[in-house]
Write a protein that holds these residues in place. Structure first.
Motif, mmCIF file in Angstrom:
data_model
loop_
_atom_site.group_PDB
_atom_site.id
_atom_site.type_symbol
_atom_site.label_atom_id
_atom_site.label_comp_id
_atom_site.label_asym_id
_atom_site.label_seq_id
_atom_site.Cartn_x
_atom_site.Cartn_y
_atom_site.Cartn_z
ATOM 1 N N ALA A 105 -6.703 1.828 3.278
ATOM 2 C CA ALA A 105 -6.473 3.111 3.951
ATOM 3 C C ALA A 105 -7.253 3.171 5.262
ATOM 4 O O ALA A 105 -6.741 3.621 6.298
ATOM 5 C CB ALA A 105 -6.873 4.266 3.036
ATOM 6 N N MET A 110 -5.284 5.595 7.693
ATOM 7 C CA MET A 110 -4.525 6.572 6.916
ATOM 8 C C MET A 110 -5.461 7.291 5.952
ATOM 9 O O MET A 110 -6.512 6.761 5.584
ATOM 10 C CB MET A 110 -3.410 5.878 6.113
ATOM 11 C CG MET A 110 -2.448 5.044 6.941
ATOM 12 S SD MET A 110 -1.343 4.034 5.912
ATOM 13 C CE MET A 110 -0.194 5.296 5.351
ATOM 14 N N SER A 111 -5.065 8.483 5.546
ATOM 15 C CA SER A 111 -5.791 9.135 4.464
ATOM 16 C C SER A 111 -5.480 8.386 3.171
ATOM 17 O O SER A 111 -4.490 7.645 3.093
ATOM 18 C CB SER A 111 -5.363 10.596 4.335
ATOM 19 O OG SER A 111 -4.012 10.676 3.893
ATOM 20 N N GLU A 113 -4.406 9.585 0.392
ATOM 21 C CA GLU A 113 -3.137 10.072 -0.155
ATOM 22 C C GLU A 113 -1.950 9.422 0.555
ATOM 23 O O GLU A 113 -0.992 8.976 -0.086
ATOM 24 C CB GLU A 113 -3.046 11.592 -0.023
ATOM 25 C CG GLU A 113 -1.736 12.166 -0.547
ATOM 26 C CD GLU A 113 -1.629 13.672 -0.361
ATOM 27 O OE1 GLU A 113 -0.519 14.209 -0.557
ATOM 28 O OE2 GLU A 113 -2.649 14.306 -0.018
ATOM 29 N N SER A 114 -2.026 9.338 1.892
ATOM 30 C CA SER A 114 -0.932 8.723 2.650
ATOM 31 C C SER A 114 -0.806 7.241 2.325
ATOM 32 O O SER A 114 0.305 6.711 2.206
ATOM 33 C CB SER A 114 -1.158 8.909 4.155
ATOM 34 O OG SER A 114 -1.093 10.269 4.508
ATOM 35 N N LYS A 117 0.830 6.804 -1.187
ATOM 36 C CA LYS A 117 2.272 7.061 -1.160
ATOM 37 C C LYS A 117 3.022 5.920 -0.470
ATOM 38 O O LYS A 117 4.086 5.479 -0.928
ATOM 39 C CB LYS A 117 2.546 8.396 -0.468
ATOM 40 C CG LYS A 117 2.059 9.598 -1.276
ATOM 41 C CD LYS A 117 2.039 10.878 -0.469
ATOM 42 C CE LYS A 117 3.420 11.367 -0.126
ATOM 43 N NZ LYS A 117 3.396 12.703 0.509
ATOM 44 N N SER A 118 2.463 5.416 0.628
ATOM 45 C CA SER A 118 3.101 4.310 1.346
ATOM 46 C C SER A 118 3.086 3.036 0.513
ATOM 47 O O SER A 118 4.083 2.299 0.454
ATOM 48 C CB SER A 118 2.386 4.069 2.683
ATOM 49 O OG SER A 118 2.415 5.216 3.494
ATOM 50 N N THR A 252 3.181 2.011 7.401
ATOM 51 C CA THR A 252 3.458 3.408 7.757
ATOM 52 C C THR A 252 4.945 3.745 7.696
ATOM 53 O O THR A 252 5.312 4.910 7.560
ATOM 54 C CB THR A 252 2.921 3.714 9.166
ATOM 55 O OG1 THR A 252 3.409 2.725 10.085
ATOM 56 C CG2 THR A 252 1.397 3.688 9.179
ATOM 57 N N LEU A 255 5.863 5.571 4.421
ATOM 58 C CA LEU A 255 5.284 6.873 4.072
ATOM 59 C C LEU A 255 6.409 7.848 3.759
ATOM 60 O O LEU A 255 7.338 8.026 4.549
ATOM 61 C CB LEU A 255 4.430 7.398 5.223
ATOM 62 C CG LEU A 255 3.714 8.731 4.986
ATOM 63 C CD1 LEU A 255 2.800 8.653 3.776
ATOM 64 C CD2 LEU A 255 2.923 9.136 6.227
ATOM 65 N N THR A 256 6.333 8.464 2.607
ATOM 66 C CA THR A 256 7.406 9.333 2.135
ATOM 67 C C THR A 256 6.917 10.767 1.976
ATOM 68 O O THR A 256 5.708 11.014 1.850
ATOM 69 C CB THR A 256 7.943 8.823 0.780
ATOM 70 O OG1 THR A 256 8.930 9.723 0.286
ATOM 71 C CG2 THR A 256 6.827 8.719 -0.245
ATOM 72 N N SER A 257 7.853 11.693 1.984
ATOM 73 C CA SER A 257 7.511 13.106 1.779
ATOM 74 C C SER A 257 7.484 13.469 0.296
ATOM 75 O O SER A 257 7.154 14.597 -0.065
ATOM 76 C CB SER A 257 8.523 14.000 2.507
ATOM 77 O OG SER A 257 9.840 13.754 2.024
ATOM 78 N N GLU A 260 2.975 13.261 -4.174
ATOM 79 C CA GLU A 260 2.174 12.132 -4.651
ATOM 80 C C GLU A 260 2.167 12.045 -6.174
ATOM 81 O O GLU A 260 2.300 10.956 -6.751
ATOM 82 C CB GLU A 260 0.736 12.259 -4.132
ATOM 83 C CG GLU A 260 -0.170 11.108 -4.562
ATOM 84 C CD GLU A 260 -1.618 11.321 -4.153
ATOM 85 O OE1 GLU A 260 -2.400 10.362 -4.245
ATOM 86 O OE2 GLU A 260 -1.964 12.457 -3.749
#
Length: 463
Positions: A105, A110-111, A113-114, A117-118, A252, A255-257, A260
């Motif tokens: 991360a 990235m955070s 969480e991001s 998810k990625s 990156t 990365l999805t919406s 989580e």
């Protein structure tokens, strides 16, 4: 050296030796007719030798394996080749510990969480992973079985003390290959890497288990005969990043919406609680085994308090469980990282450690702090504690050689590791190690001293 490993990355301060029990052999160039003899015409051509990680584990020629052997048999290229040839009925399963998630991360800016998810989306959509898990369930079992064994050993006067944590393969190899007198001190409980693999293989038939670990020596751990088959391939965050570059993939882009929690649940095996296996526990960023032992002892002694004592350097720390009524020590454990501290420990635990020490100087260097504000004013001495959480890398697993710490300056590397350690304590959710489904299976190593070969020249050996 390869682009993945360089001399500055080998931060356990131990280099491979020159001796090897599997030397090259001359190539036979063809059958000579009987009776023909050419004096002085012995072949100088040497055959290419195939050396496996099993050979390295059984050989006393080096402390660890050479990087060439490590990367040829446990690497991202090996994984990619295996992935391309997976049978239709074989599922890819991936495990990753929190240290690697934080390192990656930070590398990708990235955070956490991001990144999670990625990473989940990448492994699921690009590589077709059926399940992706954290390693905390495996660590919970390691911690609980360690605490149980330590409690049993504490009551036995015949047990070697202090007990030494054996989840760091770099230290275990050092003990087995160069310090056989340390082997009786080793706890035989397997690491979270191996237990996670065993749980996955037990629950899901026909899987290929890829794990991402902070240390290159974890590749050797996966190749031990007493852990064979639990992990199919080990790569480091550095190799993971290299793999994405070679595959022209951008993390990156994945990365999805998607929420989580929903994403992690969809990637978890049946019965695996995401609030547990994606979490961590109280204690150090190397697993917290020393602190967890003291917490366990505290649960057995109501009214006791924990005293935390910092040693003469940041890689030494001691925990003491104190009886409040008389200030007697009920139980104790310590964290000890880096081979400089390990060598000092070895001198104290073996006959070579009989030299007298200036206690006044040690006490002056040590600083004491306690959970209840009390000061006990004594120096840290891991050799006198019940249990030592030993890690080969200075700073522990959060500073593992396979992590993406690109700082060339050693002080900056340690500063980044310290920053990640602080983040580890803040952003990774914590769970109690005792709150997990009961598992009565035994997960144990079989340690033994590896005899040094008498048939090889050991000139230049750096032991």
């Amino acid at each position: 050296m390869s682009s993945l490993l360089s001399e500055k990355d080998l931060n356990d301060f131990i280099s491979p030796g020159l001796a090897c029990v599997k030397p090259a052999e001359p190539i036979e160039k063809g059958e000579k007719q009987e009776g023909d003899l050419e004096v002085g015409k012995e072949s100088n051509d040497m055959g290419k030798v195939s050396i496996s990680l099993q050979d390295c584990l059984a050989c006393s020629g080096c402390i660890t394996s050479s990087e060439e052997i490590l990367l040829s048999q446990q690497s991202h290229t090996v994984f990619l080749e295996a992935w391309k040839n997976l049978a239709r009925d074989t599922a890819l399963v991936v495990s990753i510990p929190p240290q690697c998630r934080l390192s990656l991360a930070h590398y990708y800016d990235m955070s956490l969480e991001s990144f999670d998810k990625s990473f989940l989306t990448l492994m699921k959509e690009k590589f077709g992973a059926r399940y992706i898990v954290g390693t905390q369930i495996g660590r919970n079992i390691t911690v609980n079985q360690t605490n149980k064994l330590l409690t049993e050993r504490k009551s036995l006067s015949s047990s070697k003390k202090p007990a030494l944590c054996a989840v760091c393969p770099g230290f275990v190899l050092y003990a087995e290959k160069t310090k056989p007198e340390l082997v009786p001190y080793l706890l035989d409980v397997k690491s979270p890497q191996q237990i996670t693999g065993a749980l996955l293989k037990k629950a899901i038939p026909n899987i290929y288990h890829l794990t991402i670990m902070p240390c290159f020596d974890k590749k050797l751990e996966a190749s031990r005969k007493d852990g064979e088959g639990e992990v199919d391939c080990v790569i480091t965050p550095r190799e993971f990043a290299t793999m994405l570059q070679e595959q022209d993939l951008k993390l990156t882009d994945f990365l999805t919406s998607t929420d989580e929690t929903v994403l992690k649940q969809s990637c978890s095996p049946p019965g695996w609680d995401i609030s547990v296996h994606w979490a961590s526990n109280e204690g150090s960023a190397s697993g917290g085994y020393a602190y967890q032992y003291i917490l366990h002892q505290k649960s057995l002694h109501p009214g006791s308090c924990i005293s935390t004592i910092t040693g003469k350097n940041s890689d030494l720390k001691e925990f003491r469980l104190m009886d409040v009524s008389n200030e007697n020590v009920i139980a104790s454990s310590s964290e000890l990282y880096g081979f400089r501290n390990i060598q000092n420990m070895v001198r104290k635990l073996t006959s070579s450690g009989s030299a007298s020490r200036n206690i006044k100087v040690l006490r002056k260097r040590a600083t004491t702090s306690s959970n209840n504000g009390s000061s006990f004013g004594s120096a840290v001495d891991p050799s006198k504690t019940d249990f030592i959480e030993v890690m080969a890398c200075p700073g522990g697993c959060i500073n593992g050689g396979g992590l993406l710490n690109g700082e060339a300056n050693s002080s900056r590397r340690r500063a980044l590791a310290k920053s990640l350690e602080l983040e580890y304590g803040k952003v990774i959710p914590k769970v109690s190690c005792s709150d997990h489904p009961r598992d009565d299976s035994t997960y144990k190593y079989k340690f033994s001293a590896i005899e040094k070969s008498q048939d090889v020249l050991t000139v230049g050996n750096t032991w």
